[in-house]
Design a protein around this motif. Structure first.
Motif, PDB file in Angstrom:
ATOM      1  N   GLY A   1       0.832  -1.200   0.000  1.00 54.95           N
ATOM      2  CA  GLY A   1       0.000   0.000   0.000  1.00 54.95           C
ATOM      3  C   GLY A   1       0.867   1.250   0.000  1.00 54.95           C
ATOM      4  N   VAL A   2       0.541   2.198  -0.884  1.00 50.40           N
ATOM      5  CA  VAL A   2       1.384   3.397  -1.010  1.00 50.40           C
ATOM      6  C   VAL A   2       0.568   4.688  -0.949  1.00 50.40           C
ATOM      7  CG1 VAL A   2       3.223   2.230  -2.289  1.00 50.40           C
ATOM      8  CG2 VAL A   2       1.282   3.228  -3.544  1.00 50.40           C
ATOM      9  N   SER A   3      -0.663   4.610  -0.456  1.00 51.90           N
ATOM     10  CA  SER A   3      -1.541   5.782  -0.497  1.00 51.90           C
ATOM     11  C   SER A   3      -0.986   6.971   0.278  1.00 51.90           C
ATOM     12  CB  SER A   3      -2.931   5.419   0.038  1.00 51.90           C
ATOM     13  OG  SER A   3      -2.841   4.950   1.377  1.00 51.90           O
ATOM     14  N   THR A   4      -0.164   6.700   1.289  1.00 52.43           N
ATOM     15  CA  THR A   4       0.394   7.797   2.094  1.00 52.43           C
ATOM     16  C   THR A   4       1.857   8.077   1.769  1.00 52.43           C
ATOM     17  OG1 THR A   4       1.020   6.278   3.883  1.00 52.43           O
ATOM     18  CG2 THR A   4      -1.182   7.265   3.990  1.00 52.43           C
TER      19      THR A   4
ATOM     20  N   PRO B   1       2.060   1.656 -22.019  1.00 55.12           N
ATOM     21  CA  PRO B   1       2.908   0.643 -21.375  1.00 55.12           C
ATOM     22  C   PRO B   1       4.012   1.243 -20.515  1.00 55.12           C
ATOM     23  CG  PRO B   1       2.530   0.089 -23.673  1.00 55.12           C
ATOM     24  CD  PRO B   1       1.977   1.455 -23.474  1.00 55.12           C
ATOM     25  N   ALA B   2       4.674   2.284 -20.996  1.00 56.20           N
ATOM     26  CA  ALA B   2       5.747   2.897 -20.211  1.00 56.20           C
ATOM     27  C   ALA B   2       5.203   3.441 -18.893  1.00 56.20           C
ATOM     28  CB  ALA B   2       6.426   4.009 -21.009  1.00 56.20           C
ATOM     29  N   GLY B   3       4.085   4.157 -18.947  1.00 55.25           N
ATOM     30  CA  GLY B   3       3.514   4.742 -17.742  1.00 55.25           C
ATOM     31  C   GLY B   3       2.990   3.709 -16.765  1.00 55.25           C
ATOM     32  N   LEU B   4       2.299   2.680 -17.280  1.00 56.75           N
ATOM     33  CA  LEU B   4       1.719   1.672 -16.392  1.00 56.75           C
ATOM     34  C   LEU B   4       2.799   0.833 -15.712  1.00 56.75           C
ATOM     35  CD1 LEU B   4      -1.303   0.464 -18.557  1.00 56.75           C
ATOM     36  CD2 LEU B   4      -1.369   1.988 -16.574  1.00 56.75           C
ATOM     37  N   TYR B   5       3.816   0.453 -16.458  1.00 51.92           N
ATOM     38  CA  TYR B   5       4.881  -0.360 -15.849  1.00 51.92           C
ATOM     39  C   TYR B   5       5.745   0.492 -14.920  1.00 51.92           C
ATOM     40  CZ  TYR B   5       3.994  -4.750 -18.215  1.00 51.92           C
ATOM     41  OH  TYR B   5       3.436  -5.935 -18.615  1.00 51.92           O
ATOM     42  N   ALA B   6       5.896   1.761 -15.235  1.00 46.14           N
ATOM     43  CA  ALA B   6       6.570   2.650 -14.290  1.00 46.14           C
ATOM     44  C   ALA B   6       5.781   2.721 -12.989  1.00 46.14           C
ATOM     45  CB  ALA B   6       6.730   4.044 -14.895  1.00 46.14           C
ATOM     46  N   ALA B   7       4.460   2.789 -13.094  1.00 47.36           N
ATOM     47  CA  ALA B   7       3.616   2.867 -11.900  1.00 47.36           C
ATOM     48  C   ALA B   7       3.761   1.619 -11.027  1.00 47.36           C
ATOM     49  CB  ALA B   7       2.159   3.061 -12.306  1.00 47.36           C
TER      50      ALA B   7
ATOM     51  N   GLY C   1      -3.164   2.061  -3.807  1.00 43.80           N
ATOM     52  CA  GLY C   1      -3.150   3.448  -3.370  1.00 43.80           C
ATOM     53  C   GLY C   1      -2.710   4.440  -4.428  1.00 43.80           C
ATOM     54  N   GLY C   2      -2.426   3.959  -5.641  1.00 39.68           N
ATOM     55  CA  GLY C   2      -2.119   4.873  -6.732  1.00 39.68           C
ATOM     56  C   GLY C   2      -3.361   5.627  -7.183  1.00 39.68           C
TER      57      GLY C   2
END
Length: 512
Positions: free
Chosen positions: A72-75, A86-92, A202-203
């Motif tokens: 979890g990364v919401s905070t 693809p670049a953005g999603l895999y970076a995420a 949490g993205g």
């Protein structure tokens, strides 16, 4: 193992054949783990399967692929990602693994809403400049085929990219096939599943959110603004906007950041009857149910310049890939079954700096202006509509106008037009010679049954956004990370995804 087409998809037969090859009882083979499968049509059509065989022992690991657990990364500190390709999603996903919250800003719509705009576009009715075959969730690859083959193995771990797709619903066959393919009918569901993973961790996602400006302070990035005037703040921005986001290049230039003209490739899309390509490649009258629609890969040198097939789609259709008014652009796609009666491929000529000298006053936009000019000529040739100018292959070779055109998969329709009047001589002349060369390699390729459709111009970006080789940031703006096809560092789904992973690791390292 060498398998006939019926055996290639039958694991029970693999065990029988492996037992015979290894000289062991079939009952002693507890498991076969396939590693690589490829089709060999050089002589008799066979499949070659490389596999691990477990004799007298059970599999020492769990074979079933399940979705990995993300923290979890919401905070956690946010990182802005412009573009949900693809670049953005895999970076995420990589940022989440590293403990950072991705905030994805996508100019287009989610895959479900995007599908409606594409259906309208296919009918030749209307182009939405922010939601089309290039823009929207999943990027250009989502609705244009989903081929997963890349030669860019030095850029990262191809298997990790494919495994993430399988974890989110892709068939496991892509992990072993030499030329993996998912299909436009399957990819939207996979992209939606990746979005759910990011949101559950949490993205954040913002659709219809086009980045229009960078917020900077003393040479460092502080965030971005969108077309609605909203501000999104972060110490790191990944720019993964794709090869057709021309407004992004204008934005960077207007804010004083360096961009560069770069070589690309441009040409046409060619379509044959799939049965003809099958006959040429397989040398049999009927490929039957177990042999896939035949593909090809062609390359030649003409007057010192490469001419090559690009994004070949067996059993596919040709689609309208324009992103703005006053332009005609075509691309190819196919569904997972590849069952269209047509085979299409881009045939592109390398475009070098000497070709855009007439546009040199445009500076870093010189190559882009050449690309735009040819797309505009195609639009005018088609009568200012979403139809595409087209010509029989033999008529193009002989400089003869086509009095009629063969059936074609391009839904908005065609307009017969001499393509020599659209393409610059350095492209049209090389295409003519290349088609003769290709016919020497594939007898029957040069035929009046084939049709050429203009223009195939979005093979790669004609602009590069520079980045430092070590930090991967823009040399003038710390915290801005050019990424993927639009920045000039990838070409296709897999290489873009790997570049996204690479950049995300660089971001995480800089923020620690």
């Amino acid at each position: 193992m060498k398998l006939n087409p019926a055996e290639a998809g039958d694991p029970a037969r693999w065990k029988h054949i492996a037992a015979s090859l290894l000289g062991v009882p079939q009952g002693r083979i507890y498991h076969i783990r396939p590693l690589k499968r490829s089709l060999d049509a050089r002589q008799k059509i066979v499949f070659r399967l490389k596999a691990e065989v477990f004799i007298g022992e059970h599999l020492p690991f769990e074979e079933k692929i399940v979705r990995k657990s993300y923290p979890g990364v919401s905070t956690r500190p946010p990182v802005i990602i412009a573009g949900a390709g693809p670049a953005g999603l895999y970076a995420a996903l990589t940022l989440i693994e590293q403990g950072y919250k991705p905030v994805i800003l996508e100019r287009g719509k989610d895959v479900k809403a995007r599908k409606f705009d594409i259906s309208v576009l296919n009918r030749g009715e209307k182009l939405n400049p922010d939601s089309n075959y290039c823009f929207g969730e999943g990027g250009a690859g989502t609705y244009s085929d989903g081929k997963l083959y890349t030669r860019s193995t030095k850029r990262g771990d191809v298997s990790s990219v494919l495994r993430i797709l399988v974890e989110h619903g892709a068939p496991e066959d892509i992990l072993i096939d030499a030329h993996p393919h998912i299909g436009t009918d399957k990819l939207p569901g996979i992209i939606s599943a990746i979005r759910r993973t990011i949101l559950e961790s949490g993205g954040e996602f913002y659709f219809n959110c086009r980045v229009t400006g960078l917020i900077t302070h003393k040479g460092k990035i502080r965030g971005v603004t969108d077309q609605h005037g909203r501000e999104f703040l972060s110490r790191a921005v990944i720019l993964a906007t794709g090869h057709s986001a021309r407004d992004v290049y204008e934005m960077l230039h207007n804010q004083g950041l360096t961009i560069e003209a770069k070589p690309f490739a441009l040409g046409i899309r060619i379509e044959h009857p799939q049965a003809l390509i099958d006959t040429i490649q397989y040398r049999i009258p009927d490929r039957g149910p177990h042999i896939p629609a035949a593909a090809y890969s062609l390359v030649t040198q003409v007057e010192g310049r490469g001419v090559f097939s690009f994004c070949m789609c067996p059993g596919g259709i040709i689609v309208p890939a324009a992103t703005g008014a006053g332009e005609v652009v075509v691309n190819g796609m196919s569904n997972s079954r590849r069952n269209s009666p047509f085979a299409n491929s881009g045939i592109a000529v390398a475009v070098e700096p000497s070709d855009w000298q007439a546009y040199s006053p445009e500076g870093p936009f010189a190559a882009l202006r050449l690309q735009q000019e040819i797309e505009r000529k195609a639009w005018e040739a088609a009568g200012g509509t979403l139809k595409a100018p087209a010509q029989r292959m033999t008529d193009f070779i002989n400089d003869v106008a086509s009095g009629s055109l063969p059936d074609c998969s391009y839904h908005p329709g065609l307009q017969s037009f001499p393509l020599n009047e659209i393409l610059p001589p350095f492209i049209s002349g090389r295409l003519k010679q290349a088609f003769r060369d290709f016919d020497n390699k594939m007898k029957g390729f040069l035929t009046e049954e084939a049709i050429l459709i203009a223009v195939e111009s979005r093979t790669s970006s004609p602009v590069r956004i520079p980045r430092d080789e070590v930090t991967l940031t823009h040399p003038q703006l710390s915290g801005l990370y050019p990424c993927g096809e639009g920045a000039g560092y990838a070409g296709g789904i897999v290489s873009s995804a790997m570049d996204g992973q690479k950049v995300a690791m660089a971001v995480a390292g800089s923020l620690r």
